[in-house]
Design an enzyme around this catalytic site. Structure first.
Site, short mmCIF file in Angstrom:
data_model
loop_
_atom_site.label_atom_id
_atom_site.label_comp_id
_atom_site.label_asym_id
_atom_site.label_seq_id
_atom_site.Cartn_x
_atom_site.Cartn_y
_atom_site.Cartn_z
N HIS A 26 0.83 -1.20 0.00
CA HIS A 26 0.00 0.00 0.00
C HIS A 26 0.87 1.25 0.00
O HIS A 26 1.90 1.30 0.66
CB HIS A 26 -0.93 0.01 1.22
CG HIS A 26 -2.09 -0.92 1.06
ND1 HIS A 26 -3.33 -0.50 0.69
CD2 HIS A 26 -2.17 -2.26 1.17
CE1 HIS A 26 -4.14 -1.53 0.58
NE2 HIS A 26 -3.45 -2.62 0.88
N PRO A 27 0.41 2.28 -0.71
CA PRO A 27 1.19 3.54 -0.75
C PRO A 27 0.91 4.39 0.49
O PRO A 27 -0.11 4.21 1.17
CB PRO A 27 0.62 4.23 -2.00
CG PRO A 27 -0.80 3.76 -2.05
CD PRO A 27 -0.76 2.32 -1.57
N SER A 75 -6.17 3.31 -5.99
CA SER A 75 -5.65 4.14 -4.90
C SER A 75 -5.77 5.62 -5.22
O SER A 75 -6.12 6.43 -4.36
CB SER A 75 -4.19 3.80 -4.61
OG SER A 75 -4.10 2.61 -3.88
N GLN A 133 -7.82 8.07 -2.82
CA GLN A 133 -7.17 9.20 -2.15
C GLN A 133 -7.77 10.53 -2.60
O GLN A 133 -8.00 11.42 -1.79
CB GLN A 133 -5.66 9.15 -2.36
CG GLN A 133 -5.01 8.01 -1.58
CD GLN A 133 -3.52 8.19 -1.38
OE1 GLN A 133 -3.01 9.31 -1.29
NE2 GLN A 133 -2.81 7.07 -1.28
N PHE A 185 0.91 3.26 6.98
CA PHE A 185 -0.38 3.35 7.64
C PHE A 185 -1.46 3.05 6.61
O PHE A 185 -1.54 3.71 5.57
CB PHE A 185 -0.56 4.76 8.21
CG PHE A 185 -1.90 5.02 8.84
CD1 PHE A 185 -2.23 4.43 10.05
CD2 PHE A 185 -2.81 5.87 8.23
CE1 PHE A 185 -3.46 4.69 10.65
CE2 PHE A 185 -4.04 6.13 8.82
CZ PHE A 185 -4.36 5.54 10.03
N VAL A 186 -2.27 2.04 6.89
CA VAL A 186 -3.35 1.66 5.98
C VAL A 186 -4.67 1.90 6.69
O VAL A 186 -4.91 1.40 7.79
CB VAL A 186 -3.25 0.18 5.55
CG1 VAL A 186 -4.42 -0.21 4.65
CG2 VAL A 186 -1.92 -0.09 4.84
#
Length: 170
Positions: A67-68, A84, A88, A119-120
């Site tokens: 995950h970014p 994503s 976002q 952090f997801v």
């Protein structure tokens, strides 16, 4: 697409269609495809959830590491997956004030340094910067085991919403 259509797909078509319901982790679709046929959208979602739950710790960390960062450099360089980027942007992370962006970058860095993965959080369910920052503040004191669990639980939420973008509700 209806669940019956999902069941009729060739394995390769299923894998292509669902390859990013777990961010940049196509192995999930390659495993879940073997469990067809599914009787419902819920059953399909449960199959992905079970896949995630049954991973060993190293694989769970690999999922989280795929995950970014939220509002990170990949967002501003247009290098996020389409999913994503849309998530976002939907949460306004592409339109933060400098102060909000700096705070998020700082907290993301602290989180990644402490836990070894980004952090997801399911931004579609926490779609205000204040809620995301609050989540970071609340979760930073946790231990690594708690955050692996929290992260995977958020991956499940993201996964479910992405599946619902593909398959019609029953």
């Amino acid at each position: 697409m209806k669940i019956a259509d999902v069941n009729e797909l060739l394995d390769e078509e299923f894998e292509e269609l669902f390859k990013n319901v777990v961010e940049l982790f196509p192995k999930a679709a390659k495993t879940v495809v073997l469990q067809r046929p599914f009787d419902s959208l819920n059953e399909l979602t449960v199959a992905f959830n079970n896949y995630l739950e049954n991973l060993d710790v190293a694989e769970k960390i690999a999922v989280l590491q795929s995950h970014p960062d939220l509002a990170g450099k990949l967002l501003f360089e247009n290098k996020l997956s389409v999913d994503s980027a849309n998530e976002q942007a939907g949460a306004g992370l592409d339109k933060l004030t400098d102060e909000q962006k700096n705070q998020l970058v700082k907290l993301n860095a602290e989180y990644s340094e402490k836990f070894g993965f980004p952090f997801v959080i399911c931004v579609r369910q926490n779609n205000k910067i204040e809620r995301i920052l609050e989540g970071l503040h609340q979760r930073l004191p946790n231990n690594r085991e708690q955050e692996i669990t929290n992260g995977i639980n958020n991956v499940k939420k993201i996964c479910q919403l992405r599946i619902e973008n593909i398959v019609e509700l029953d």
